[in-house]
Design an enzyme around this catalytic site. Structure first.
Site, short mmCIF file in Angstrom:
data_model
loop_
_atom_site.label_atom_id
_atom_site.label_comp_id
_atom_site.label_asym_id
_atom_site.label_seq_id
_atom_site.Cartn_x
_atom_site.Cartn_y
_atom_site.Cartn_z
N HIS A 84 49.19 53.50 20.96
CA HIS A 84 49.33 52.37 20.46
C HIS A 84 48.48 51.85 18.71
O HIS A 84 47.25 52.45 19.24
CB HIS A 84 48.44 51.52 21.70
CG HIS A 84 48.16 50.26 21.16
ND1 HIS A 84 49.06 49.19 21.74
CD2 HIS A 84 47.48 49.12 20.88
CE1 HIS A 84 48.99 47.27 21.66
NE2 HIS A 84 47.15 47.99 20.96
N ASP A 163 47.51 39.34 31.69
CA ASP A 163 46.85 39.38 30.55
C ASP A 163 47.18 38.30 29.98
O ASP A 163 47.09 38.03 28.84
CB ASP A 163 47.40 41.37 30.05
CG ASP A 163 47.02 41.13 28.56
OD1 ASP A 163 46.17 41.03 28.01
OD2 ASP A 163 48.08 41.54 28.31
N ARG A 170 42.83 33.27 25.98
CA ARG A 170 42.39 33.55 24.29
C ARG A 170 42.32 33.24 22.38
O ARG A 170 41.69 32.39 22.31
CB ARG A 170 42.32 34.95 24.11
CG ARG A 170 41.40 35.69 25.17
CD ARG A 170 41.54 37.10 25.04
NE ARG A 170 41.57 38.03 24.73
CZ ARG A 170 42.09 38.79 23.90
NH1 ARG A 170 43.23 39.16 24.51
NH2 ARG A 170 41.59 39.37 22.57
N SER A 185 42.72 43.87 27.03
CA SER A 185 44.18 43.63 27.66
C SER A 185 45.16 44.70 26.39
O SER A 185 46.70 45.50 26.50
CB SER A 185 44.06 42.30 26.33
OG SER A 185 45.43 42.21 25.23
N LYS A 189 48.17 47.07 29.57
CA LYS A 189 49.71 47.02 29.68
C LYS A 189 50.01 48.51 29.44
O LYS A 189 51.01 48.44 29.86
CB LYS A 189 50.19 46.17 28.19
CG LYS A 189 50.21 45.09 28.32
CD LYS A 189 50.17 43.81 26.85
CE LYS A 189 49.29 44.69 25.78
NZ LYS A 189 48.17 43.24 25.90
#
Length: 426
Positions: A84, A163, A170, A185, A189
């Site tokens: 990620h 999320d 947010r 967050s 995932k």
């Protein structure tokens, strides 16, 4: 034990530590609609101002994972690992990295997103390939991983729904910058995705969300800590995003550059980061004896790329979209390009049509910016520095405005060497 949203808000507002029961209850109740948007807005602001410790953040993450289903990858014969990135300008690394790591023997499920603002989205990039589809069922994801070893697609709707709701909230309440909420967050995932190992590319610099190394280190440490607390082998590389990554910024432009890399060429910085992240991923799953640099340089990952794209309906032989209009930004004088601001280039590409202002906006797949020179390169007055691509020529003035002051030309002595990989957090 009975809880109320007001009690939870007050506890964090006053600097208290939320209990596991409070966290589990408030995340579940918010997902079900029992906690109102304005109440979660207040709690998010309290978390932004008061923070959460490592145990709270890990529990918050676990509660968001528990709000939905998880992807079961347990029957795959290959070890599973994912990467990620926190996002940047020209960050197309997922495209060559996923098939490369799969070609080295791992299974890589890359559940990716779309771009918003100056940072590009992996799904937008791949959708510039004719026929390619982003949405797959959980069963199809598992089948493709078993067959090809690589998949890049949108997350299924039942993964971490808490999320999805909190992320949107947010965005409109000024609480995006909270490190615990950013970290939870991202990790909720990834944990729901079902992989056993995860490598994080935490960007640092003008084109990144985290602007300085201390911020990036704080986020990387939080992410790795959440992974460890939730049984996920995790490591992070903090990497420079002060300069665009590679030469291409924009959807189809980045796909074309990624294909160059997969065929054994491409820009040196894209190759360096792709190989570094591949080594990190392979080490986590016990495949350190495979050399990803050799696999990449010989084009060994390109066949996996073709299979991955075809499996999702993409035509690897079809031409990519080409912009109707191009405009060159020339070097103002002769010398060495000493700086090129990633954020400014990202904003220019966004204004040309490569990005979106709202999630529901569409993108121009051919739009973007090609960097014809990078810091350290010698240029002559009038040489092309940047090439603007767009289907809407009327967008060019706004893109040029974004690029004012974005680059400088000076002497060789003024050109500081750039280090791409700043540090590792394990």
């Amino acid at each position: 034990m009975a809880h109320s949203a007001i009690d939870v808000i007050r506890a964090k507002r006053d600097g208290g530590r939320l209990t596991p029961d409070q966290i589990d209850w408030v995340v579940d109740a918010y997902t079900r609609g029992e906690v109102a948007e304005e109440q979660m807005s207040a709690l998010a602001m309290a978390i932004l101002l008061r923070g959460m410790d490592a145990a709270e953040t890990a529990r918050w993450t676990a509660a968001m994972v528990a709000s939905g289903g998880t992807l079961d990858l347990g029957e795959l014969s290959r070890p599973t690992v994912d990467k990620h990135s926190t996002g940047g300008v020209g960050d197309k690394i997922t495209l060559p990295l996923t098939p490369l790591v799969a070609a080295c023997g791992a299974a890589v499920p890359q559940l990716s997103g779309r771009g918003l603002g100056h940072t590009g989205g992996t799904l937008d990039k791949l959708e510039s390939i004719p026929g390619w589809r982003a949405h797959l069922s959980a069963e199809r994801i598992r089948e493709q991983l078993a067959d090809v070893g690589a998949v890049v697609c949108a997350a299924t709707e039942d993964l971490a729904p808490a999320d999805r709701r909190l992320y949107a909230l947010r965005d409109v309440t000024g609480t995006v910058e909270s490190v615990p909420l950013i970290a939870s967050s991202i990790m909720s995932k990834k944990i729901a995705e079902g992989v056993r190992c995860l490598v994080l590319d935490v960007k640092c610099g003008s084109g990144a969300f985290m602007k300085d190394p201390a911020q990036a280190r704080e986020l990387a440490t939080a992410l790795v800590g959440i992974g460890a607390a939730n049984g996920l082998r995790t490591s992070a590389l903090i990497t420079d995003m002060s300069v665009p990554l590679g030469n291409a910024v924009g959807n189809a432009l980045e796909v074309a550059e990624s294909v160059e890399v997969l065929r054994g060429g491409g820009p040196a910085d894209v190759v360096e980061l792709t190989v570094a992240l591949a080594r990190e991923m392979l080490a986590l799953v016990g495949l350190s004896d495979v050399d990803p640099a050799e696999v990449l340089s010989t084009g060994g990952a390109y066949e996996t790329w073709e299979r991955m794209i075809r499996a999702q309906g993409g035509d690897v032989d079809a031409p990519l979209p080409v912009a109707a209009h191009r405009e060159v930004v020339p070097a103002p004088e002769s010398g060495v390009l000493t700086s090129l601001d990633a954020y400014a280039v990202g904003i220019a590409a966004w204004r040309l049509g490569a990005g979106r202002s709202r999630k529901e906006d569409s993108v121009q797949h051919a739009a973007g910016v090609l960097c014809r020179a990078k810091p350290g390169d010698e240029v002559s007055a009038g040489d092309p520095l940047l090439e603007l691509h767009t289907d809407t020529p009327e967008a060019v003035p706004a893109a040029l405005e974004a690029l004012e002051g974005a680059f400088s030309v000076g002497s060789r002595e003024e050109s500081a060497p750039r280090r791409l990989i700043l540090e590792a957090v394990r």
